[in-house]
Scaffold this motif. Structure first.
Motif, PDB file in Angstrom:
ATOM      1  N   LYS A 249       0.881 -74.547   4.283  1.00 57.07           N
ATOM      2  CA  LYS A 249       1.121 -73.158   4.679  1.00 57.07           C
ATOM      3  C   LYS A 249       0.430 -72.252   3.669  1.00 57.07           C
ATOM      4  CE  LYS A 249       3.747 -71.956   8.177  1.00 57.07           C
ATOM      5  NZ  LYS A 249       3.123 -71.003   9.111  1.00 57.07           N
ATOM      6  N   LEU A 250      -0.203 -71.196   4.170  1.00 54.84           N
ATOM      7  CA  LEU A 250      -0.770 -70.199   3.277  1.00 54.84           C
ATOM      8  C   LEU A 250       0.356 -69.304   2.762  1.00 54.84           C
ATOM      9  CD1 LEU A 250      -3.870 -69.095   5.404  1.00 54.84           C
ATOM     10  CD2 LEU A 250      -3.890 -70.572   3.371  1.00 54.84           C
TER      11      LEU A 250
ATOM     12  N   GLY B 279       4.345 -63.714   0.267  1.00 53.68           N
ATOM     13  CA  GLY B 279       5.522 -64.580   0.251  1.00 53.68           C
ATOM     14  C   GLY B 279       6.798 -63.933   0.773  1.00 53.68           C
TER      15      GLY B 279
ATOM     16  N   SER C 254       7.697 -63.101   3.789  1.00 55.03           N
ATOM     17  CA  SER C 254       8.263 -63.691   5.008  1.00 55.03           C
ATOM     18  C   SER C 254       8.447 -65.191   4.798  1.00 55.03           C
ATOM     19  CB  SER C 254       7.344 -63.450   6.216  1.00 55.03           C
ATOM     20  OG  SER C 254       7.391 -62.101   6.577  1.00 55.03           O
ATOM     21  N   LEU C 255       7.455 -65.813   4.174  1.00 57.41           N
ATOM     22  CA  LEU C 255       7.492 -67.270   4.030  1.00 57.41           C
ATOM     23  C   LEU C 255       8.571 -67.744   3.048  1.00 57.41           C
ATOM     24  CD1 LEU C 255       6.287 -69.943   4.849  1.00 57.41           C
ATOM     25  CD2 LEU C 255       4.541 -69.681   3.068  1.00 57.41           C
TER      26      LEU C 255
ATOM     27  N   ILE D 169      -2.837 -67.816  -1.609  1.00 54.73           N
ATOM     28  CA  ILE D 169      -4.054 -67.000  -1.470  1.00 54.73           C
ATOM     29  C   ILE D 169      -3.850 -65.607  -2.069  1.00 54.73           C
ATOM     30  CG2 ILE D 169      -5.001 -68.212   0.550  1.00 54.73           C
ATOM     31  CD1 ILE D 169      -3.745 -66.081   2.337  1.00 54.73           C
TER      32      ILE D 169
ATOM     33  N   ALA E   7      -7.148 -58.607   4.655  1.00 54.67           N
ATOM     34  CA  ALA E   7      -5.863 -59.185   5.052  1.00 54.67           C
ATOM     35  C   ALA E   7      -4.874 -59.235   3.891  1.00 54.67           C
ATOM     36  CB  ALA E   7      -6.076 -60.594   5.612  1.00 54.67           C
TER      37      ALA E   7
ATOM     38  N   GLY F 187      10.538 -52.471   4.940  1.00 57.59           N
ATOM     39  CA  GLY F 187      11.459 -52.893   3.878  1.00 57.59           C
ATOM     40  C   GLY F 187      11.699 -51.799   2.864  1.00 57.59           C
TER      41      GLY F 187
ATOM     42  N   ARG G 291       4.824 -56.449  -2.770  1.00 59.20           N
ATOM     43  CA  ARG G 291       4.433 -57.856  -2.640  1.00 59.20           C
ATOM     44  C   ARG G 291       3.808 -58.178  -1.287  1.00 59.20           C
ATOM     45  NH1 ARG G 291       3.223 -60.626  -6.592  1.00 59.20           N
ATOM     46  NH2 ARG G 291       3.673 -62.571  -5.534  1.00 59.20           N
TER      47      ARG G 291
ATOM     48  N   SER H  56       2.032 -59.846   7.332  1.00 60.25           N
ATOM     49  CA  SER H  56       2.866 -59.200   8.338  1.00 60.25           C
ATOM     50  C   SER H  56       2.404 -59.547   9.745  1.00 60.25           C
ATOM     51  CB  SER H  56       2.772 -57.673   8.199  1.00 60.25           C
ATOM     52  OG  SER H  56       3.883 -57.160   7.555  1.00 60.25           O
TER      53      SER H  56
ATOM     54  N   ASP I   6       7.104 -54.038  11.782  1.00 61.29           N
ATOM     55  CA  ASP I   6       6.669 -52.689  12.133  1.00 61.29           C
ATOM     56  C   ASP I   6       5.163 -52.585  12.370  1.00 61.29           C
ATOM     57  OD1 ASP I   6       9.266 -51.555  11.767  1.00 61.29           O
ATOM     58  OD2 ASP I   6       8.967 -51.737   9.611  1.00 61.29           O
ATOM     59  N   ILE I   7       4.384 -53.325  11.596  1.00 61.06           N
ATOM     60  CA  ILE I   7       2.928 -53.142  11.578  1.00 61.06           C
ATOM     61  C   ILE I   7       2.264 -53.491  12.928  1.00 61.06           C
ATOM     62  CG2 ILE I   7       0.793 -53.741  10.345  1.00 61.06           C
ATOM     63  CD1 ILE I   7       2.815 -52.334   8.574  1.00 61.06           C
TER      64      ILE I   7
ATOM     65  N   GLU J 192      -7.342 -71.731  10.308  1.00 57.02           N
ATOM     66  CA  GLU J 192      -8.093 -70.480  10.240  1.00 57.02           C
ATOM     67  C   GLU J 192      -7.460 -69.528   9.238  1.00 57.02           C
ATOM     68  OE1 GLU J 192     -10.329 -68.822  14.218  1.00 57.02           O
ATOM     69  OE2 GLU J 192      -8.168 -68.990  14.270  1.00 57.02           O
ATOM     70  N   LEU J 193      -8.283 -68.622   8.729  1.00 56.11           N
ATOM     71  CA  LEU J 193      -7.817 -67.625   7.771  1.00 56.11           C
ATOM     72  C   LEU J 193      -8.020 -66.247   8.385  1.00 56.11           C
ATOM     73  CD1 LEU J 193      -6.955 -67.286   4.716  1.00 56.11           C
ATOM     74  CD2 LEU J 193      -9.401 -67.056   4.222  1.00 56.11           C
TER      75      LEU J 193
HETATM   76  C1  LIG Z   1      14.033 -57.775   2.290  1.00 54.21           C
HETATM   77  C2  LIG Z   1      12.848 -57.704   3.215  1.00 54.21           C
HETATM   78  C3  LIG Z   1      12.776 -56.667   4.136  1.00 54.21           C
HETATM   79  C4  LIG Z   1      11.699 -56.561   5.000  1.00 54.21           C
HETATM   80  N1  LIG Z   1      11.678 -55.526   5.884  1.00 54.21           N
HETATM   81  C5  LIG Z   1      10.647 -55.401   6.733  1.00 54.21           C
HETATM   82  C6  LIG Z   1      10.602 -54.324   7.673  1.00 54.21           C
HETATM   83  O1  LIG Z   1      11.488 -53.462   7.724  1.00 54.21           O
HETATM   84  N2  LIG Z   1       9.537 -54.258   8.511  1.00 54.21           N
HETATM   85  C7  LIG Z   1       8.519 -55.172   8.475  1.00 54.21           C
HETATM   86  O2  LIG Z   1       7.579 -55.039   9.250  1.00 54.21           O
HETATM   87  N3  LIG Z   1       8.522 -56.201   7.597  1.00 54.21           N
HETATM   88  C8  LIG Z   1       9.552 -56.334   6.731  1.00 54.21           C
HETATM   89  N4  LIG Z   1       9.573 -57.384   5.832  1.00 54.21           N
HETATM   90  C9  LIG Z   1       8.473 -58.373   5.861  1.00 54.21           C
HETATM   91  C10 LIG Z   1       7.339 -57.935   4.982  1.00 54.21           C
HETATM   92  O3  LIG Z   1       6.595 -56.935   5.631  1.00 54.21           O
HETATM   93  C11 LIG Z   1       6.417 -59.120   4.661  1.00 54.21           C
HETATM   94  O4  LIG Z   1       5.661 -58.727   3.564  1.00 54.21           O
HETATM   95  C12 LIG Z   1       5.466 -59.532   5.718  1.00 54.21           C
HETATM   96  O5  LIG Z   1       6.124 -59.812   6.920  1.00 54.21           O
HETATM   97  C13 LIG Z   1       4.705 -60.788   5.350  1.00 54.21           C
HETATM   98  O6  LIG Z   1       3.671 -60.525   4.451  1.00 54.21           O
HETATM   99  P1  LIG Z   1       3.458 -61.491   3.211  1.00 54.21           P
HETATM  100  O7  LIG Z   1       2.161 -61.104   2.602  1.00 54.21           O
HETATM  101  O8  LIG Z   1       4.640 -61.452   2.347  1.00 54.21           O
HETATM  102  O9  LIG Z   1       3.260 -62.897   3.943  1.00 54.21           O
HETATM  103  P2  LIG Z   1       3.736 -64.368   3.587  1.00 54.21           P
HETATM  104  O10 LIG Z   1       5.210 -64.454   3.592  1.00 54.21           O
HETATM  105  O11 LIG Z   1       3.027 -64.846   2.398  1.00 54.21           O
HETATM  106  O12 LIG Z   1       3.154 -65.130   4.869  1.00 54.21           O
HETATM  107  C14 LIG Z   1       3.716 -64.942   6.150  1.00 54.21           C
HETATM  108  C15 LIG Z   1       3.037 -65.884   7.140  1.00 54.21           C
HETATM  109  O13 LIG Z   1       1.689 -65.496   7.383  1.00 54.21           O
HETATM  110  C16 LIG Z   1       0.777 -66.524   7.021  1.00 54.21           C
HETATM  111  N5  LIG Z   1      -0.376 -65.842   6.407  1.00 54.21           N
HETATM  112  C17 LIG Z   1      -0.316 -64.916   5.419  1.00 54.21           C
HETATM  113  N6  LIG Z   1      -1.545 -64.437   5.152  1.00 54.21           N
HETATM  114  C18 LIG Z   1      -2.399 -65.073   5.996  1.00 54.21           C
HETATM  115  C19 LIG Z   1      -3.819 -64.996   6.218  1.00 54.21           C
HETATM  116  N7  LIG Z   1      -4.608 -64.171   5.514  1.00 54.21           N
HETATM  117  N8  LIG Z   1      -4.372 -65.815   7.172  1.00 54.21           N
HETATM  118  C20 LIG Z   1      -3.590 -66.636   7.901  1.00 54.21           C
HETATM  119  N9  LIG Z   1      -2.250 -66.745   7.736  1.00 54.21           N
HETATM  120  C21 LIG Z   1      -1.662 -65.977   6.802  1.00 54.21           C
HETATM  121  C22 LIG Z   1       1.538 -67.427   6.090  1.00 54.21           C
HETATM  122  O14 LIG Z   1       1.064 -68.741   6.129  1.00 54.21           O
HETATM  123  C23 LIG Z   1       2.950 -67.324   6.643  1.00 54.21           C
HETATM  124  O15 LIG Z   1       3.107 -68.160   7.733  1.00 54.21           O
HETATM  125  C24 LIG Z   1      10.650 -57.513   4.946  1.00 54.21           C
HETATM  126  C25 LIG Z   1      10.699 -58.559   4.028  1.00 54.21           C
HETATM  127  C26 LIG Z   1      11.787 -58.671   3.161  1.00 54.21           C
HETATM  128  C27 LIG Z   1      11.826 -59.799   2.185  1.00 54.21           C
END
Ligand SMILES: Cc1cc2nc3c(=O)[nH]c(=O)nc-3n(C[C@H](O)[C@H](O)[C@H](O)COP(=O)(O)OP(=O)(O)OC[C@H]3O[C@@H](n4cnc5c(N)ncnc54)[C@H](O)[C@@H]3O)c2cc1C
Ligand code: FES
Ligand code: FES
Lengths: 275, 154
Positions: free
Chosen positions: A29-30, A34, A36-37, A54, A74, A102, A109, A115, A124-125, A166-167
């Motif tokens: 998993k990428l 972090g 969501s993951l 990444i 991204a 959030g 982060r 997203s 939301d996005i 894919e990325l």
């Molecule tokens: C307390 C809390 C509240 C939140 N509230 C909201 C909210 O109100 N609204 C909202 O929209 N979101 C909310 N989020 C989610 C937040 O926006 C996350 O940051 C987002 O959903 C995931 O982005 P990330 O970079 O953290 O992804 P990660 O958790 O690192 O990755 C998420 C998924 O995407 C994949 N991925 C990531 N980057 C890539 C890439 N470049 N290519 C291919 N696959 C990829 C990963 O493998 C994984 O499966 C919240 C999160 C938390 C912890």
């Protein structure tokens, strides 16, 4: 709560990320921000054998002017999107939606790519990207770039058109050119995920409306868009916001309540977009 | 995996499992127990620290993600002679805590907030701290403290 054990690989470039995906296949998993993951891994709803970090791939960070569109790497963090001048000037709906993600710590982060790649209908996005007809750019194992429209990208609950090897590299958003916009989000408490949310752009012949949490995947309010294009007023168009979409009921809201919220929030969004 | 994290200005090096959370690294490996764990699900903000100068929830960051980076915890705020950071002083003067459990996270989040919005209004403070929950104070005195610190900083 502690995630299940995994092997950790940190990469510094998109090429290295693709090579690591090829090597580890379906077990990997990428990891971007972090946010969501990692919650899923802590709950053991996800237990990848290999995590490919990444987060330091700087070539996929930042916002650039693509002429008729704004290009966002991204790995650009929500915080960096929210305060970016080009985003605020040319695609302000994205800044408005991002500010509602959030809380400050989460936005420091989480990334736009994460997203979207997560494919969560409650995020939301995606609603803003649907409303603005964004295009996602992905890079595959052959190094070739693939462009995917927002409509094709979100394919199901936590599912996207991205292949496992894919990325996602970039998000391209056509410049709004001053068209009115609005993001509306209904929550019970600050910081919560949307019970229902609406992204809208409307004016100068453009009509785009995206919905949060109104189906098993991010969807647009196609009936509202069609009515607006045919010249309907905000009230008549907004009355169609729950047509053709299939929200579910949960602890926060019944199906009927979500449908009601979609209509009310779409009306508010169209009124605000009209300025 | 061996990682080196600069914590409060000093390099710390430990061998950690990749799944080690930053908050456990800080509390158990670095021995700094000022950072609390509340919800463990990224909701409450008790575990807030600064990563490269910005507030993050350390229960939702892997220690390996902080490898080579700079972390500041509540222990890193006061001067060597014990003089409190202006935000700590403001919390003290405004009685912005009762049980104190949320306080380390509140203080770290508040400093990050003022770094980004130096002339924060009451509304900015309330919204900016939405990721930090307090079960005791009703927030009123916390908001007062942050506004006092903002005024002092100007
Ligand atoms: C307390 C809390 C509240 C939140 N509230 C909201 C909210 O109100 N609204 C909202 O929209 N979101 C909310 N989020 C989610 C937040 O926006 C996350 O940051 C987002 O959903 C995931 O982005 P990330 O970079 O953290 O992804 P990660 O958790 O690192 O990755 C998420 C998924 O995407 C994949 N991925 C990531 N980057 C890539 C890439 N470049 N290519 C291919 N696959 C990829 C990963 O493998 C994984 O499966 C919240 C999160 C938390 C912890
Ligand atoms: S313990 Fe990290 S947010 Fe609650
Ligand atoms: S002072 Fe007790 S939780 Fe905030």
């Amino acid at each position: 709560m502690i995630p299940a054990a995994f092997d950790y690989v940190r990469v510094d470039s998109a090429d290295e990320a693709l090579a690591a995906l090829a090597e580890h296949g379906d077990d990997a998993k990428l990891l971007a921000g972090g946010h969501s993951l990692l919650p899923l891994m802590k709950l053991r709803l996800a237990a990848p054998a290999v995590v490919i970090d990444i987060g330091r791939v700087d070539e996929l960070k930042g916002v650039t002017d693509g002429g008729d569109h704004v290009a966002i790497g991204a790995l650009t963090r929500h915080r960096d999107v929210e305060i970016n001048d080009l985003v605020n000037a040319e695609v302000p709906l994205l800044a408005a939606a991002t500010r509602h993600v959030g809380d400050a710590q989460v936005r420091h982060r989480g990334t736009i790519g994460g997203s979207i790649a997560h494919g969560d209908p409650a995020s939301d996005i995606p609603s803003a990207l649907l409303a603005m007809n964004a295009t996602m750019v992905a890079r595959g194992q052959d190094g070739a770039q693939r462009e995917i429209s927002a409509d094709d990208f979100f394919s199901g609950f936590l599912e996207t058109a991205l292949n496992a090897d894919e990325l996602l590299t970039e998000i391209r958003i056509p410049k709004l050119g001053g068209v009115g916009f609005s993001f509306q989000k209904f929550t019970r408490r600050a910081q919560d995920w949307a019970i229902v949310g609406v992204s809208a752009v409307h004016g100068n012949g453009t009509a785009g409306v995206g919905l949060v949490n109104m189906d098993s995947k991010p969807v647009r309010a196609a009936a509202v868009e069609a009515a607006l294009r045919e010249g309907a007023g905000a009230a008549d168009a907004a009355a169609l916001a729950a047509e053709g979409v299939h929200p579910s009921s949960d602890l926060n809201a019944s199906v009927e309540y979500r449908q009601h919220l979609a209509r009310v929030l779409t009306k508010r969004a169209l009124d605000e977009a009209a300025g | 995996m061996q990682i080196t994290v600069t914590v409060n200005g000093a390099a710390t090096t430990h061998d950690v499992e990749p799944r080690r959370l930053l908050v456990h690294y800080l509390r158990e490996d670095a021995g700094l127990t000022g950072t609390n764990i509340g919800c463990d699900t990224s909701s409450c903000g008790a575990c807030t620290v600064h990563l490269n100068g910005e507030a993050v929830k350390s229960c939702t960051v892997l220690a390996v993600q902080a490898d080579g980076q700079e972390v500041t915890t509540i222990e890193g705020l006061a001067a060597a002679d014990g003089t409190l950071h202006p935000m700590q002083q403001a919390f003290h003067e405004c009685h912005a805590l009762q049980c104190g459990y949320c306080t380390p996270g509140m203080v770290m989040a508040s400093i990050s907030l003022l770094d980004e919005v130096p002339d924060a209004t009451e509304a900015d403070v309330r919204e900016g701290l939405e990721g930090n929950l307090c079960r005791c104070t009703g927030y009123h005195n916390i908001v007062k403290a942050v506004l006092q610190a903002a005024g002092g900083a100007q």
